[in-house]
Design a protein around this motif. Structure first.
Motif, short mmCIF file in Angstrom:
data_model
loop_
_atom_site.label_atom_id
_atom_site.label_comp_id
_atom_site.label_asym_id
_atom_site.label_seq_id
_atom_site.Cartn_x
_atom_site.Cartn_y
_atom_site.Cartn_z
N HIS A 186 2.44 6.15 6.82
CA HIS A 186 1.81 4.87 7.15
C HIS A 186 2.28 4.32 8.50
O HIS A 186 1.47 3.96 9.33
N TYR A 187 3.59 4.25 8.72
CA TYR A 187 4.12 3.62 9.93
C TYR A 187 5.11 4.52 10.66
O TYR A 187 5.82 5.29 10.04
N THR A 207 -2.28 4.50 10.61
CA THR A 207 -3.64 4.56 10.02
C THR A 207 -4.66 3.88 10.92
O THR A 207 -5.85 3.90 10.62
N HIS A 211 0.43 6.54 0.42
CA HIS A 211 1.03 7.42 1.42
C HIS A 211 2.21 8.18 0.83
O HIS A 211 2.91 7.68 -0.03
N ASP A 231 0.81 -1.23 0.00
CA ASP A 231 0.00 0.00 0.00
C ASP A 231 0.84 1.27 0.00
O ASP A 231 0.36 2.34 0.40
N GLY A 271 -3.23 11.02 6.47
CA GLY A 271 -2.87 9.70 5.95
C GLY A 271 -1.58 9.70 5.15
O GLY A 271 -1.34 8.79 4.36
N ASP A 331 1.25 1.32 13.30
CA ASP A 331 0.47 1.64 12.11
C ASP A 331 -0.28 2.94 12.39
O ASP A 331 -1.23 2.96 13.19
#
Length: 125
Positions: free
Chosen positions: A76-77, A118, A25, A21, A73, A116
């Motif tokens: 992501h991490y 998100t 991002h 994904d 958003g 995470d």
């Protein structure tokens, strides 16, 4: 084995997590200091935010700006461990790390603590 400037080379499981994904991002991850970010960025060939700049001592981004990125958003991490020390970096970097730890759930992937961004703990951002 270390990479550029002794940057940690993440294992395959963590690389797979970061690259999944990735197009959704701006940054696949964020970590304190460019030495920490370099290993992740080199392994994934994707953008990783170096909080605090080269050694984590710059007061950028601020906690408020980081929170804006998370709400949008764009990150992501958050990646802890692997050379990251909670007492290292600028005050802003410490505030970001503390906010992440208080609001997101930690898990370990390939020996690295990963949050995470998100999926906030308790559903609140």
């Amino acid at each position: 084995m270390g990479g550029l400037l002794d940057a940690r080379t993440p294992d395959a499981e963590l690389v797979a997590l970061l690259t999944a994904d990735a197009a959704d991002h701006t940054w696949v991850g964020a970590t304190v200091g460019s030495n920490n970010a370099a290993g992740y960025q080199l392994a994934t060939e994707l953008p990783v935010m170096a909080i605090g700049g080269f050694n984590g001592s710059d007061p950028a981004p601020t906690l408020a700006r980081f929170q804006e990125y998370v709400r949008a958003g764009e990150i992501h991490y958050f990646l802890g461990g692997g050379g990251f020390r909670a007492n290292g970096g600028s005050q802003a970097a410490q505030e970001i790390a503390a906010w992440v730890a208080e609001n997101f759930t930690a898990r370990t992937v390939g020996g690295t603590t990963v949050y995470d961004l998100t999926e906030p703990a308790g559903g609140a951002r």
